[in-house]
Design an enzyme around this catalytic site. Sequence first.
Site, PDB file in Angstrom:
ATOM      1  N   TRP A  83       5.139  -1.202   9.699  1.00 52.32           N
ATOM      2  CA  TRP A  83       4.737  -1.041   8.305  1.00 52.32           C
ATOM      3  C   TRP A  83       5.082   0.414   7.979  1.00 52.32           C
ATOM      4  O   TRP A  83       4.461   1.341   8.512  1.00 52.32           O
ATOM      5  CB  TRP A  83       3.243  -1.304   8.172  1.00 52.32           C
ATOM      6  CG  TRP A  83       2.736  -1.362   6.774  1.00 52.32           C
ATOM      7  CD1 TRP A  83       2.771  -2.435   5.926  1.00 52.32           C
ATOM      8  CD2 TRP A  83       2.088  -0.307   6.050  1.00 52.32           C
ATOM      9  NE1 TRP A  83       2.190  -2.109   4.726  1.00 52.32           N
ATOM     10  CE2 TRP A  83       1.765  -0.817   4.776  1.00 52.32           C
ATOM     11  CE3 TRP A  83       1.758   1.017   6.351  1.00 52.32           C
ATOM     12  CZ2 TRP A  83       1.123  -0.051   3.807  1.00 52.32           C
ATOM     13  CZ3 TRP A  83       1.120   1.783   5.383  1.00 52.32           C
ATOM     14  CH2 TRP A  83       0.803   1.242   4.129  1.00 52.32           C
ATOM     15  N   ARG A 119      -0.873  -9.338   9.894  1.00 52.21           N
ATOM     16  CA  ARG A 119      -1.375  -7.993   9.587  1.00 52.21           C
ATOM     17  C   ARG A 119      -0.497  -7.274   8.575  1.00 52.21           C
ATOM     18  O   ARG A 119      -0.882  -6.228   8.051  1.00 52.21           O
ATOM     19  CB  ARG A 119      -1.467  -7.167  10.870  1.00 52.21           C
ATOM     20  CG  ARG A 119      -2.467  -7.742  11.863  1.00 52.21           C
ATOM     21  CD  ARG A 119      -2.189  -7.237  13.244  1.00 52.21           C
ATOM     22  NE  ARG A 119      -2.355  -5.813  13.331  1.00 52.21           N
ATOM     23  CZ  ARG A 119      -3.452  -5.223  13.787  1.00 52.21           C
ATOM     24  NH1 ARG A 119      -4.459  -5.951  14.190  1.00 52.21           N
ATOM     25  NH2 ARG A 119      -3.526  -3.925  13.849  1.00 52.21           N
TER      26      ARG A 119
END
Length: 594
Positions: free
Chosen positions: A75, A27
């Site tokens: 992230w 991801r």
Amino acid sequence: MCGIVGYIGNKEKKEVMLSGLRELEYRGYDSAGISVLSSDVLSTFKTTGKLINLENKCKDFKSSGFGVAIGHTRWATHGKATEINAHPHFGETSSVVHNGIIENFLEIKTKLESEGKIFLSQTDTEVIIHLFEENLNICSNYLEAFKNTINSLIGSYAILLITKSAPDKIFYAKNGSPLLVGASKDEIYFASSSTPLIGLIDRVCYLEDGDIGVMDIDSFNDLTNIQPMSGEKMSSQKDGYRYFMEKEIYEQHKILQDTIRGRILDNNVNLELPDDFVNGVNRILICACGTSYNAGLSAKYLFEREAKIKTDVVIASEFRYAEPIMEKDSLFIVISQSGETADTLEALKLANKNNLKTLAICNVDNSSIVREAKYSLLTRAGIEKGVASTKAFSSQVMLLWILGIYISQRKNLISKTQIKAQIASIKSSLEAVKVNSYIHDKLKKLSKRYLHGHGFFFIGRDIFYPLALEGALKLKEISYLHAEGYPGGEMKHGPIALADSELFCVSLMPKHLLYDKIKNNTQELSARDATICIVAQEYNDVADDIVLIDKFDSYMEEFFAMMIVLQLLALEIAIRLGNDVDMPRNLAKSVTVE
Ligand code: F6R
């Protein structure tokens, strides 16, 4: 984007965390960490970069016996991708992981700092742990302390928290970011998507927005909406391919067979929708992001030309805040591979609030978008691991094409002969996505000439314009070269100013749709010395380079054949540049923040 895992049980918790995080790796992330609480010791490890760094950092750590653990891939949103900013964030006795964004974190941080609390990171998340520990001192029990903490937060979150005050428990809260909890005999698992849980649990609960609670080994059955969960761990092997993206490009022939299975009959199409689905629908509004938006834009051309239904397409992040006018006779379609894209999900909620008929075209069953939409159709592309979307795109376009025929068939907008012709074209499009080894070899060779210009234009007309957008997006995502997609006819309105021999122009020239028009547009670029690579069925004299696709009888087969060329071109250029094709810099597979 950020990923979360959690565990309660007897296994080696470090290994459970690392293997769960490995399942979320595709991801996209820039740092990672775990906290393990066992035998009253709370241990936290975090690093920047890939999971291998985290594995090395905790290689000598062991935690035997019963315990709890949480893990995270980050992230970066607030604060750079540093070790300090990586999750879990910890206080004196507790540790937390969080996906999403706490919008009022500054306010909370300022207050806590004025009371003497020291913050280590620049993240929004760290406020959660300090607030919780402060609440522990003033509340009568730990659940009340957790609830008070969560109730002070504004924003989106999936949160897991562990604390020495309740060493056998995981506290959880969900609002806007996905969070699942699953159980098998004597074990509880949490995760932000089902991927890390497949094969480990037999029951699952998809938590709802507003859920706040505490879980121990005995409390899973107290949850409502428990569903059975089965399935083997998906093979995450590359099967001899260099990258998952390459494997996924090659897989498209098989995937599209799954997409159309049971939906294409001899003379008509059939979808898993109720008989009255099209009642009251006079127009379509499509909302999506990125590649899914490009699929939506392709559908506009199909819906209007082939199915005779008026269609508009909007980028979800633009739709949300534009105070859009939503006509009641619109079918609102969202398209999403992951089913978790925050902007698309919020746009869908808005449409639901306005009582539109909503339909999700999605690859992940039980995802937030599928659960939010009134109706859904699955693209059946299987897990897509390459961050740059390939098979998701082709399956979306294919399913939307079938949907267009379905609606116009139900509304008698096109003739039986037209439907039959489209069904024939769908069937031969399955052939068009088979990778031809000659074309792949040609692109491998060609790629070395297309590395050092000042940029790329991808041009096409009509439905080949969204395909040009998709070709440019693929290239920039994994090669980091500057690429733009344009409608061919738009060149002379400005972009052609960039034309010189260092500008690479990839021109999509289908034989069966506006061939002469796109040829003229390409000639105009060639006359200004741009380096031209055409993708076509036949040779022509405009090209510096030519990639010949097989011969097909209609433009949609050409569309799918050219799509394969663009995906492979991006792949080969990125490989030559030495980039990590499956996990390109700065990108995340599932974009759960707006
Ligand atoms: C591009 C890509 C992204 C996604 C976009 C929407 O290769 O993968 O542009 O298409 O982030 O994601 P989904 O489809 O999951 O809503």
